[in-house]
Write an enzyme that holds these catalytic residues in place. Structure first.
Site, short mmCIF file in Angstrom:
data_model
loop_
_atom_site.label_atom_id
_atom_site.label_comp_id
_atom_site.label_asym_id
_atom_site.label_seq_id
_atom_site.Cartn_x
_atom_site.Cartn_y
_atom_site.Cartn_z
N SER A 1 -4.09 6.85 2.85
CA SER A 1 -3.55 8.09 3.43
C SER A 1 -3.27 9.08 2.31
CB SER A 1 -2.23 7.81 4.15
OG SER A 1 -2.43 6.82 5.12
N GLU B 1 0.68 11.82 -0.66
CA GLU B 1 1.29 10.51 -0.88
C GLU B 1 0.92 9.92 -2.24
OE1 GLU B 1 1.46 7.37 2.32
OE2 GLU B 1 0.35 6.26 0.79
N ARG C 1 8.19 5.58 2.35
CA ARG C 1 7.17 5.74 1.29
C ARG C 1 7.79 6.24 -0.02
NH1 ARG C 1 5.12 3.56 5.06
NH2 ARG C 1 3.20 4.12 6.14
P1 FAD Z 1 -1.36 2.28 -8.55
O1 FAD Z 1 -2.15 3.15 -7.63
O2 FAD Z 1 -2.01 1.85 -9.79
O3 FAD Z 1 0.02 3.00 -8.88
C1 FAD Z 1 0.74 3.66 -7.87
C2 FAD Z 1 2.08 4.12 -8.44
O4 FAD Z 1 2.88 3.00 -8.74
C3 FAD Z 1 1.95 4.90 -9.74
O5 FAD Z 1 2.89 5.93 -9.71
C4 FAD Z 1 2.28 3.89 -10.81
O6 FAD Z 1 2.89 4.49 -11.93
C5 FAD Z 1 3.26 2.98 -10.11
N1 FAD Z 1 3.15 1.58 -10.57
C6 FAD Z 1 2.11 0.74 -10.39
N2 FAD Z 1 2.39 -0.47 -10.92
C7 FAD Z 1 3.63 -0.37 -11.46
C8 FAD Z 1 4.48 -1.27 -12.17
N3 FAD Z 1 4.12 -2.53 -12.45
N4 FAD Z 1 5.68 -0.81 -12.60
C9 FAD Z 1 6.08 0.46 -12.34
N5 FAD Z 1 5.33 1.35 -11.66
C10 FAD Z 1 4.11 0.93 -11.24
N6 FAD Z 1 0.05 2.16 1.06
C11 FAD Z 1 0.96 1.82 2.01
O7 FAD Z 1 2.18 1.97 1.77
N7 FAD Z 1 0.59 1.35 3.22
C12 FAD Z 1 -0.70 1.16 3.56
O8 FAD Z 1 -1.00 0.70 4.65
C13 FAD Z 1 -1.71 1.51 2.59
N8 FAD Z 1 -3.01 1.40 2.87
C14 FAD Z 1 -3.95 1.77 1.96
C15 FAD Z 1 -5.31 1.65 2.30
C16 FAD Z 1 -6.28 2.01 1.39
C17 FAD Z 1 -7.74 1.88 1.78
C18 FAD Z 1 -5.92 2.46 0.10
C19 FAD Z 1 -6.98 2.81 -0.91
C20 FAD Z 1 -4.58 2.61 -0.24
C21 FAD Z 1 -3.59 2.25 0.69
N9 FAD Z 1 -2.21 2.38 0.39
C22 FAD Z 1 -1.27 2.01 1.33
C23 FAD Z 1 -1.77 2.90 -0.91
C24 FAD Z 1 -1.74 1.82 -2.03
O9 FAD Z 1 -2.58 0.76 -1.73
C25 FAD Z 1 -0.34 1.29 -2.26
O10 FAD Z 1 0.56 2.32 -2.59
C26 FAD Z 1 -0.30 0.23 -3.39
O11 FAD Z 1 0.98 -0.33 -3.47
C27 FAD Z 1 -0.70 0.81 -4.77
O12 FAD Z 1 -0.91 -0.29 -5.65
P2 FAD Z 1 -1.69 -0.13 -7.03
O13 FAD Z 1 -1.54 -1.41 -7.77
O14 FAD Z 1 -3.08 0.31 -6.79
O15 FAD Z 1 -0.84 1.02 -7.73
P1 NAP Z 2 -2.08 4.52 13.92
O1 NAP Z 2 -1.73 3.17 14.46
O2 NAP Z 2 -3.30 5.21 14.43
O3 NAP Z 2 -0.84 5.49 14.09
C1 NAP Z 2 -0.92 6.84 13.65
C2 NAP Z 2 0.38 7.23 13.01
O4 NAP Z 2 1.40 7.15 13.97
C3 NAP Z 2 0.72 6.29 11.89
O5 NAP Z 2 0.65 7.03 10.72
C4 NAP Z 2 2.11 5.76 12.20
O6 NAP Z 2 3.11 6.09 11.22
C5 NAP Z 2 2.51 6.46 13.49
N1 NAP Z 2 2.92 5.46 14.50
C6 NAP Z 2 2.11 4.80 15.37
N2 NAP Z 2 2.85 4.03 16.19
C7 NAP Z 2 4.14 4.18 15.82
C8 NAP Z 2 5.38 3.62 16.26
N3 NAP Z 2 5.42 2.76 17.28
N4 NAP Z 2 6.50 4.00 15.62
C9 NAP Z 2 6.48 4.85 14.60
N5 NAP Z 2 5.33 5.40 14.13
C10 NAP Z 2 4.19 5.08 14.73
O7 NAP Z 2 -2.15 4.44 12.31
P2 NAP Z 2 -3.34 4.10 11.34
O8 NAP Z 2 -3.70 5.33 10.63
O9 NAP Z 2 -4.41 3.29 12.03
O10 NAP Z 2 -2.58 3.17 10.29
C11 NAP Z 2 -1.98 1.96 10.72
C12 NAP Z 2 -0.84 1.61 9.80
O11 NAP Z 2 -1.32 1.41 8.47
C13 NAP Z 2 0.22 2.74 9.70
O12 NAP Z 2 1.49 2.17 9.64
C14 NAP Z 2 -0.12 3.44 8.39
O13 NAP Z 2 1.01 3.98 7.75
C15 NAP Z 2 -0.71 2.30 7.56
N6 NAP Z 2 -1.69 2.83 6.60
C16 NAP Z 2 -1.19 3.41 5.49
C17 NAP Z 2 -2.05 3.93 4.53
C18 NAP Z 2 -1.52 4.53 3.26
O14 NAP Z 2 -2.29 4.77 2.35
N7 NAP Z 2 -0.24 4.77 3.16
C19 NAP Z 2 -3.43 3.85 4.73
C20 NAP Z 2 -3.88 3.28 5.90
C21 NAP Z 2 -3.01 2.76 6.84
P3 NAP Z 2 3.34 5.31 9.83
O15 NAP Z 2 2.18 5.71 8.97
O16 NAP Z 2 4.64 5.87 9.37
O17 NAP Z 2 3.38 3.87 10.09
#
Ligand code: FAD
Ligand code: NAP
Length: 334
Positions: free
Chosen positions: A233, A329, A162
């Site tokens: 998250s 995050e 991340r």
């Molecule tokens: P923004 O929120 O607008 O920006 C995020 C950051 O990126 C800021 O710091 C901004 O300055 C920078 N940024 C944005 N665009 C640019 C650009 N063109 N150049 C330079 N910097 C830039 N994230 C995960 O990793 N995994 C997931 O599974 C995941 N699930 C999500 C589920 C939900 C319901 C939500 C709401 C969010 C989730 N996220 C997840 C977080 C998010 O969707 C991601 O981080 C996504 O990449 C952010 O995109 P954005 O365009 O909305 O960026």
């Molecule tokens: P989940 O499957 O219920 O698992 C819970 C947590 O355990 C996750 O956060 C995941 O880590 C970890 N995990 C599960 N199985 C794993 C494995 N085999 N090896 C290593 N780590 C494991 O998770 P969930 O909340 O439903 O989300 C599913 C996936 O979507 C996850 O990968 C999560 O990161 C991603 N997600 C991200 C965001 C965001 O905003 N960043 C939001 C929603 C969902 P990791 O998170 O490191 O994968």
């Protein structure tokens, strides 16, 4: 010149009311108008996409720059794989579904992640065992201080869990305009996450099936920002040392543990928050989601101060109960 004046509203999935001093929607890498505005006002420029990973203040003392280029260009094609250049303004999920439909594989575990392609390298988006860094060749952008175009190869992006150089050394400096990725024409599947494995247990393991399973799992498990404002998250999963892990295992024998190497393990932040009894906890206009303990939700038209106070309460409670620090995050702007 800014596309809207004065003080445009900045959309974000937590639905926090936010106005910036200016908004520049950029189709190419030409940031000269934005830079001229920054120079004349003395205010910074900030890159933003869809606002799905940010916690915004009521007033952002900055000019927001958003890339609108949604192009997809084939750079190289072979029977094994295809390299593509994708404009930073394309919606990430559109890229995933378009490529899977065309038999270009790899991104299916990353389906339904909100936001634009340009933000994907910033936190090296990841889900269900896959991360953006596995597919990227290079990241194109422009230095907002000099206006010069620049390309970083994948090994220069300092990708981590991340994280990347765009969150550290190049934060608020490098506007990402496009990314080059390589996808495979040969289907291969990563179904290592138990939830995914279970969902796929009675069907053939194809990338298309993984895509459908990820979409259905996420739809069921996560609050949809369209109806329940949230930023996904709110905390990263903590990485802890073997020493801390040994202590915790004694008091919490049923705690899920994901070993990374000999010295460090990943814990589930959602599990810690849940076990600390915080699921559903409300603070003013913000709450810990009842559906998913790692997600903070708002009532809409919420206060940034409520979201931050609730986040601090979650961090303090988890620290007190488990001795583990949770790091937010989303990027918090003040
Ligand atoms: P923004 O929120 O607008 O920006 C995020 C950051 O990126 C800021 O710091 C901004 O300055 C920078 N940024 C944005 N665009 C640019 C650009 N063109 N150049 C330079 N910097 C830039 N994230 C995960 O990793 N995994 C997931 O599974 C995941 N699930 C999500 C589920 C939900 C319901 C939500 C709401 C969010 C989730 N996220 C997840 C977080 C998010 O969707 C991601 O981080 C996504 O990449 C952010 O995109 P954005 O365009 O909305 O960026
Ligand atoms: P989940 O499957 O219920 O698992 C819970 C947590 O355990 C996750 O956060 C995941 O880590 C970890 N995990 C599960 N199985 C794993 C494995 N085999 N090896 C290593 N780590 C494991 O998770 P969930 O909340 O439903 O989300 C599913 C996936 O979507 C996850 O990968 C999560 O990161 C991603 N997600 C991200 C965001 C965001 O905003 N960043 C939001 C929603 C969902 P990791 O998170 O490191 O994968």
């Amino acid at each position: 010149m800014p596309t809207s004046l004065p003080c445009p509203t900045i959309a974000n999935t937590l639905r926090l009311p936010c106005r910036a001093r200016a908004l520049f929607c950029i189709a190419s890498g030409d940031v000269s108008d934005a830079r001229a505005w920054a120079k004349s006002t003395g205010l910074p420029l900030l890159a933003l996409g869809e606002g799905s990973n940010v916690v915004l203040p009521p007033v952002l003392e900055a000019g927001v720059v958003r890339v609108t280029d949604k192009s997809m260009t084939i750079l190289r094609d072979s029977p094994r794989d295809v390299s593509l250049r994708i404009g930073a303004g394309l919606a990430w999920h559109d890229l995933v579904s378009l490529t899977v439909k065309q038999g270009l594989y790899g991104l299916e575990n990353l389906a339904l992640i909100p936001g634009l392609v340009g933000a994907a390298p910033v936190q090296n988006i990841g889900a269900y065992g896959r991360e953006f860094e596995e597919f990227v060749e290079g990241v194109h952008g422009v230095d907002l201080r000099t206006g010069r175009a620049q390309t970083l190869m994948a090994d220069e992006c300092e990708f981590s869990y991340r994280g990347s150089v765009f969150k550290t050394r190049l934060r608020d400096q490098f506007l990402i305009t496009a990314v080059d990725i390589t996808l495979s024409r040969v289907p291969s599947v990563n179904a290592s996450y138990p939830a995914l494995q279970e969902r796929l247990s009675d069907q053939a393991l194809t990338p298309e099936a993984v895509f459908d399973a990820v979409v259905s799992l996420r739809t069921e498990r996560l609050p949809n920002p369209a109806s329940t404002p949230n930023a996904g998250s709110f905390f990263k999963n903590p990485l802890v040392s073997q020493e801390i892990l040994n202590t915790l295992k004694r008091s919490e024998p049923d705690m899920p543990i994901y070993p990374l190497d000999n010295n460090r393990s990943k814990l589930s932040a959602a599990w810690l928050i849940d076990r600390a009894g915080l699921r559903g906890q409300v603070l003013g206009t913000a709450a810990v989601s009842k559906r998913h303990a790692l997600v903070l939700v708002t009532t809409g038209a919420a206060l940034q101060s409520d979201v931050l106070a609730l986040a601090e309460r979650v961090q303090a409670t988890v620290r007190q109960r488990f001795g583990v620090d949770l790091e937010p995050e989303p990027r918090i702007y003040v």
